[in-house]
Design a protein around this motif. Sequence first.
Motif, PDB file in Angstrom:
ATOM      1  N   GLY A  16       1.704  10.199   1.084  1.00  0.00           N
ATOM      2  CA  GLY A  16       2.819   9.344   0.672  1.00  0.00           C
ATOM      3  C   GLY A  16       3.749  10.053  -0.280  1.00  0.00           C
ATOM      4  N   ALA A  17       3.157  10.795  -1.215  1.00  0.00           N
ATOM      5  CA  ALA A  17       3.977  11.543  -2.181  1.00  0.00           C
ATOM      6  C   ALA A  17       4.768  12.636  -1.477  1.00  0.00           C
ATOM      7  N   ALA A  29      10.740  10.029  -7.411  1.00  0.00           N
ATOM      8  CA  ALA A  29       9.645   9.227  -6.839  1.00  0.00           C
ATOM      9  C   ALA A  29       8.580   9.037  -7.910  1.00  0.00           C
ATOM     10  N   GLY A  30       8.604   7.890  -8.543  1.00  0.00           N
ATOM     11  CA  GLY A  30       7.629   7.603  -9.587  1.00  0.00           C
ATOM     12  C   GLY A  30       6.256   7.286  -9.023  1.00  0.00           C
ATOM     13  N   VAL A  31       5.295   7.179  -9.917  1.00  0.00           N
ATOM     14  CA  VAL A  31       3.923   6.885  -9.511  1.00  0.00           C
ATOM     15  C   VAL A  31       3.849   5.548  -8.780  1.00  0.00           C
ATOM     16  N   CYS A  35       2.314   5.010  -5.081  1.00  0.00           N
ATOM     17  CA  CYS A  35       1.221   4.065  -4.809  1.00  0.00           C
ATOM     18  C   CYS A  35       1.623   3.067  -3.732  1.00  0.00           C
ATOM     19  N   GLU A  36       2.856   2.601  -3.788  1.00  0.00           N
ATOM     20  CA  GLU A  36       3.332   1.664  -2.764  1.00  0.00           C
ATOM     21  C   GLU A  36       3.327   2.323  -1.390  1.00  0.00           C
ATOM     22  N   LYS A  42      -2.054   1.768  -9.062  1.00  0.00           N
ATOM     23  CA  LYS A  42      -1.980   2.806 -10.091  1.00  0.00           C
ATOM     24  C   LYS A  42      -3.358   3.140 -10.640  1.00  0.00           C
ATOM     25  N   GLY A  43      -4.265   2.176 -10.617  1.00  0.00           N
ATOM     26  CA  GLY A  43      -5.630   2.452 -11.052  1.00  0.00           C
ATOM     27  C   GLY A  43      -6.310   3.456 -10.141  1.00  0.00           C
TER      28      GLY A  43
END
Length: 197
Positions: A16-17, A29-31, A35-36, A42-43
């Motif tokens: 995804g990243a 592209a933030g965390v 995650c989305e 985020k955990g």
Amino acid sequence: MSDGRRTDRRDRLVDGAMDLFRRRGPNGAGVGAVCEAAGTTKGVFGHHFPGGKDELVAEVVRRNAEQVDQLVDHALATQPSVGAAVRWAFGVYADLLVADPDLGCPIAAAVVDTHADSASVRAVTADAFARWQDRLTGALAERGVASPRAEDLAVTVVAAMEGAILLAVARRAPEMLRTTGAVLADLLDAEPSTTNA
């Protein structure tokens, strides 16, 4: 089984990243977005990447570098000359851009966005480029190109590839990659061999 799930979740985060970094760069592209894209939380991200986003960026670079390693190795093994291998590889990326005009290079994006702030990201990006240069240098040397010249040509090919991707994405012109690959192929195939001198 739990190890498999952990690996799968980590792989989904990296995949995804990589997709997001190709289009937005790591800074865009933030965390949360990663995650989305991975369909996780985020955990879960924190569990797999305790070093935070820099650790993720470094892993994306490693993963993409391995993919390109395989592409370069395949091209050099199946094409009749180094020039033909370069032309083929540039054509492969041009085809990818025809399908998706925003498909930038996540390694170049990592260099632009984070290299000044992260020694680990800088090191892994430098290693990726060096590996491609070494593969091309070795292939040229095997064909009789003198070592200093082979190294210079390999650096030129890698630099041209990254520059051509940037231009092709910016101008929505995948053919720029084919043109660059063709010019490089002619240059490489015309290079005199010391074994034939």
